[in-house]
Each structure stands twice: as structure tokens, then as C-alpha cells.
Scaffold this active site. Structure first.
Site, PDB file in Angstrom:
ATOM      1  N   HIS A  58       0.845  -1.196   0.000  1.00  0.00           N
ATOM      2  CA  HIS A  58       0.000   0.000   0.000  1.00  0.00           C
ATOM      3  C   HIS A  58       0.875   1.238   0.000  1.00  0.00           C
ATOM      4  CE1 HIS A  58       0.672  -0.095   4.408  1.00  0.00           C
ATOM      5  NE2 HIS A  58       0.234   1.161   4.447  1.00  0.00           N
ATOM      6  N   HIS A  60       0.774   5.674   0.958  1.00  0.00           N
ATOM      7  CA  HIS A  60       0.110   6.856   1.502  1.00  0.00           C
ATOM      8  C   HIS A  60       0.605   8.050   0.712  1.00  0.00           C
ATOM      9  CE1 HIS A  60      -1.554   4.653   4.840  1.00  0.00           C
ATOM     10  NE2 HIS A  60      -0.352   4.182   5.131  1.00  0.00           N
ATOM     11  N   TYR A 146      11.658   4.424   0.353  1.00  0.00           N
ATOM     12  CA  TYR A 146      10.560   4.836  -0.524  1.00  0.00           C
ATOM     13  C   TYR A 146       9.649   5.840   0.172  1.00  0.00           C
ATOM     14  CZ  TYR A 146      12.305   0.451  -2.363  1.00  0.00           C
ATOM     15  OH  TYR A 146      13.120  -0.559  -2.798  1.00  0.00           O
TER      16      TYR A 146
END
Length: 174
Positions: A58, A60, A146
């Protein structure tokens, strides 16, 4: 009941986008494809990335849209589609997705929150940057590659040891 989203031209929004199969690591395994997808969409449909953190399954994202634009759904749809087209077809695809000629990469929906004020903005930036620690991928925010955290450090907005070796008890909220 119809799902409603908030739209404000020039608005600032926080998103969580997740893979359909949360056991996969496609987002980091194919990080260059994801970066290209973002860059291509930004070039044609500008937006500012305020903060971002990509985890294996996932991500954000906190963005600000141009002053006269509120169409974040189109941007997210294009990013997801470009990324999906770029990676090999190895995922399982449900019959309903096959019928709609969809891949089985992303969850169809995403979490969205319109930023209300400066305190809300700063809380979401912190949440994004602490996320790899929260999920147990690293002990220090600086160790996760990342993340926009590194841009914040380069710009002098945060120290390299921000949040130190945070003990996570899962109480970060989502």
C-alpha cells in the site's frame, strides 16, 4: 447508499491506496514503474506531492491540486492504470474483474481525507513518514528508501534522526 467524496478546487488531500492482494510486494518490487506512472500523470495533470510513502502492498499520498482543479479521482485512476499496465500479469483475477476486463492489482476503492488545516496537514505528513516503522519494516524512518522523508531532510525541514527509534504500539490511527 451512495458513496460521497469531498471535492475542493486547489484542495489538499491524503490518500491510502492498497493492492488487492495485501501479501504482495509489487509496489516496491516495481518501484520504478510506479515512479513513472506518477511522473506521467503529473506531467499531463499537474499536482504537488507534499508527502508520500510507498510500502510493499500500500501507499500513503498527500497532494495539493491546482487552484482551479478538484479532479483527484482521475489522477489516482490514471496512476493505478499506468502502473498496472507496466507490470507483468501474474495476479489472480476474479470473475467479476475478468468480466469488466480489469486486472487484479489494486483494491477498487481508496481512503481519502481532505486536509482541513495546518495541524491536520502536519499530522498526516508525520503519519506518512512514520508508517514504515509502524508496520515493522524498519526501526528508523530514515532507513526506509521509498518515502518523501528523505526530501524533507534534504530541504532541512526534518532532521535525519526524526522520530529516532520509535517504539510502535500500533496506536498511530488509520
Amino acid at each position: 447508499m451512495r458513496y460521497r467524496r469531498a471535492f475542493a478546487p486547489g484542495g489538499c488531500y491524503f490518500f491510502t491506496l492498497a493492492l488487492q492482494d495485501r501479501k504482495q510486494d509489487w509496489l516496491v518490487r516495481h518501484i520504478d514503474d510506479l515512479r513513472r506512472a506518477f511522473a506521467e500523470v503529473k506531467q499531463r495533470h499537474p499536482f504537488e506531492i507534499i508527502a508520500v510513502c510507498v510500502l510493499p502492498e500500500h501507499l500513503h499520498l498527500l497532494i495539493r491540486l491546482p487552484e482551479n482543479d478538484s479532479d483527484y479521482p482521475a489522477r489516482l485512476r490514471m496512476i493505478k492504470a499506468r502502473f498496472s499496465r507496466a507490470i507483468p500479469k501474474t495476479e489472480a483475477v476474479s470473475p467479476s474483474r475478468q468480466h469488466k476486463n480489469e486486472r487484479g492489482i489494486w483494491q477498487r476503492r481508496y481512503w481519502e481525507h481532505q486536509i482541513r488545516d495546518e495541524r491536520d496537514l502536519n499530522a498526516h505528513i508525520d503519519y506518512i513518514h512514520i508508517n514504515p516503522v509502524k508496520h515493522g519494516y524498519v526501526s528508523h524512518v530514515a532507513d526506509w528508501p521509498y518515502s518523501s522523508f528523505h526530501r524533507y531532510v534534504r530541504q532541512g525541514l526534518l532532521p535525519a534522526d526524526w522520530a529516532g527509534g520509535v517504539e510502535t504500539d500500533g496506536s498511530f490511527g488509520e
